[in-house]
Design an enzyme around this catalytic site. Structure first.
Site, PDB file in Angstrom:
ATOM      1  N   GLU A   1      31.498  -3.950  15.736  1.00 11.07           N
ATOM      2  CA  GLU A   1      31.100  -4.122  14.339  1.00 11.07           C
ATOM      3  C   GLU A   1      32.244  -3.625  13.458  1.00 11.07           C
ATOM      4  O   GLU A   1      32.952  -2.682  13.830  1.00 11.07           O
ATOM      5  CB  GLU A   1      29.811  -3.308  14.103  1.00 11.07           C
TER       6      GLU A   1
ATOM      7  N   GLU B   1       9.592  -7.903  11.754  1.00 12.11           N
ATOM      8  CA  GLU B   1      10.062  -9.305  11.772  1.00 12.11           C
ATOM      9  C   GLU B   1      11.503  -9.409  12.282  1.00 12.11           C
ATOM     10  O   GLU B   1      11.763 -10.135  13.248  1.00 12.11           O
ATOM     11  CB  GLU B   1       9.872  -9.940  10.385  1.00 12.11           C
TER      12      GLU B   1
ATOM     13  N   CYS C   1       2.583 -24.850  12.136  1.00  6.19           N
ATOM     14  CA  CYS C   1       1.360 -25.603  11.840  1.00  6.19           C
ATOM     15  C   CYS C   1       0.352 -25.566  12.972  1.00  6.19           C
ATOM     16  O   CYS C   1      -0.846 -25.690  12.747  1.00  6.19           O
ATOM     17  CB  CYS C   1       1.718 -27.046  11.474  1.00  6.19           C
TER      18      CYS C   1
ATOM     19  N   HIS D   1      22.494 -14.341   0.975  1.00  9.13           N
ATOM     20  CA  HIS D   1      23.101 -15.676   0.890  1.00  9.13           C
ATOM     21  C   HIS D   1      22.482 -16.550  -0.202  1.00  9.13           C
ATOM     22  O   HIS D   1      22.895 -17.686  -0.407  1.00  9.13           O
ATOM     23  CB  HIS D   1      23.033 -16.379   2.242  1.00  9.13           C
TER      24      HIS D   1
ATOM     25  N   SER E   1      19.712 -13.293   4.719  1.00 12.63           N
ATOM     26  CA  SER E   1      19.501 -14.576   4.044  1.00 12.63           C
ATOM     27  C   SER E   1      19.299 -14.374   2.542  1.00 12.63           C
ATOM     28  O   SER E   1      19.715 -15.216   1.740  1.00 12.63           O
ATOM     29  CB  SER E   1      18.319 -15.321   4.660  1.00 12.63           C
TER      30      SER E   1
ATOM     31  N   ILE F   1      19.722  -7.074  12.590  1.00 11.35           N
ATOM     32  CA  ILE F   1      19.310  -7.755  13.829  1.00 11.35           C
ATOM     33  C   ILE F   1      20.057  -7.153  15.025  1.00 11.35           C
ATOM     34  O   ILE F   1      19.465  -6.864  16.072  1.00 11.35           O
ATOM     35  CB  ILE F   1      19.604  -9.271  13.755  1.00 11.35           C
TER      36      ILE F   1
HETATM   37 ZN    ZN Z   1      15.113 -12.012   7.621  1.00 12.58          ZN
HETATM   38 ZN    ZN Z   2       4.084 -27.227  14.090  1.00 13.62          ZN
END
Ligand code: ZN
Ligand code: ZN
Length: 385
Positions: A237, A187, A124, A70, A67, A217
């Site tokens: 790939e 992550e 949240c 990008h 990202s 990933i």
């Molecule tokens: Zn990421």
């Molecule tokens: Zn939420």
């Protein structure tokens, strides 16, 4: 402190209807339809101060994500390519680890000196999807490095509830430096884990697994498939270097899908039975899904992780006859994803160290992102401290 800041102009494309929510919040839901002329630079940024429930982290390592690439690349009208939720200016960077250097007065789980990695999605806990147990689908989402300041920086303040300790990884590797680097892979690994095991329900030991795309990933997906006992793992790939990385983390066979017919390869390797678990991590479902569909084992599953705003023709007859299922997955939070990935790494069963292929200082973060555009590295790591 210093941070790698992205600024861009709010100039909605004429074809894009800006919603009232977007006007009120300054957040673009579809970033590539609004943000133009992105400018990335490492510059001064106010020091973050931890709130009562927050910890202040000295960031030790932060990976460059697709990202981030990008945001650097633009279309012919100079709009960013990233299609998701964004608010600028902000500091980029969201795959990171750091050391706790200060704690807010209501913090109870962490103390100064703790080593942690952090979720990127600031869910949240109050909206209906969160209350129903789906934090990856929070409707009040903030995202570190997308809508709020990220981790290509010296410091970040985050609520302790998004932090996960990685001291078990440090014990495994006997080095804090290694733990921070590997910890910063948590992550993206959790994105793969969430898709394969939480969303799609995983596979049985012995099952045959194919992974399309061997970026970070996809490489994590291969490592996880190996750790979970796949009977055979095949990766498709286009980058030769990434095919080597795929082998290094556990793929039995690797192919450039431009040189073979992936479905024929899978049917041959499985002696006509097809593959049991299909992972789309290439972001080209219009190419990969039809190939998977021609190689569905009976009772097989496929999961979509790569992001692509593309409509894909699917022949549902195959899904009926082959008793197959398709799953969509996004995010990494909740569902034991973080603690289980950390356990796998600490046990040595998931070793993704080979995928870290380049290192940069914070001052060179823009160069690090430019390097990622070549799409031949594994994970590029930036070291703010
Ligand atoms: Zn990421
Ligand atoms: Zn939420």
């Amino acid at each position: 402190m210093r941070g790698m800041v992205l600024d861009a102009k709010w100039e909605p494309k004429p074809s894009y209807a800006v919603s009232d929510w977007e006007k009120e919040t300054g957040k673009a839901i579809t970033g590539n339809a609004i943000w133009r002329n992105p400018k990335l630079e490492v510059r001064d940024w106010p020091d973050p101060r931890p709130g009562p429930k927050e910890v202040l982290l000295a960031i030790q390592a932060c990976g460059v994500c697709g990202s981030d690439m990008h945001f650097y690349e633009t279309d012919t009208d100079s709009y960013i390519l990233y299609p998701g939720l964004t608010r600028f200016p902000t500091i980029l960077g969201h795959e990171f680890s750091g050391k706790v250097v200060e704690v807010g007065k209501e913090v109870t789980q962490l103390e100064v000196g703790d080593m942690v990695t952090v979720e990127e999605m600031i869910w949240c806990g109050r909206c209906i999807p969160c209350r129903n147990g789906y934090p990856n689908h929070c409707t009040n989402l903030e995202e570190i490095g997308f809508t709020i300041p990220g981790a290509f920086a010296n410091f970040i303040a985050v609520d302790e509830k998004f932090c996960w300790k990685i001291d078990a990884i440090a014990e495994r590797f006997g080095s804090e430096q290694a733990a921070y680097e590997v910890g910063a892979l948590t992550e993206p690994s959790c994105v793969a884990y969430n898709a394969m095991f939480t969303r799609a329900g995983g596979f049985k030991p012995g099952h045959y697994v194919d992974v399309f795309g061997a970026g970070p990933i996809g490489l994590a997906a291969i490592g996880l498939a190996k750790a979970a006992g796949a009977g055979m793992i095949v990766a498709f790939e286009v980058s030769p270097r990434r095919l080597d990385l795929a082998k290094a983390v556990g793929a039995d066979f690797v192919y450039d899908p431009r040189q073979v017919s992936p479905s024929e390869v899978m049917m041959e390797l499985s002696k006509g039975q097809g593959f049991d678990f299909h992972v789309e991590a290439a972001g080209v479902p219009e190419i990969s899904i039809p190939e998977m569909e021609k190689a569905l084992a009976i009772n097989s599953r496929m999961v979509q992780i790569g992001r692509a705003a593309a409509r894909v023709p699917m022949y549902l007859e195959s899904f009926q006859v082959r008793r197959a299922q398709a799953f969509g997955a996004q995010g990494h939070s909740g569902h034991e994803n973080f603690p289980n990935v950390i356990r796998l790494v600490a046990s040595g069963r998931l070793d993704l160290r080979p995928i870290i292929t380049a290192h940069y200082d914070l001052a060179q973060t823009v160069d690090a992102i430019a390097k990622s555009v070549e799409r031949s590295d594994g994970k590029i790591m930036v070291h703010p401290s």
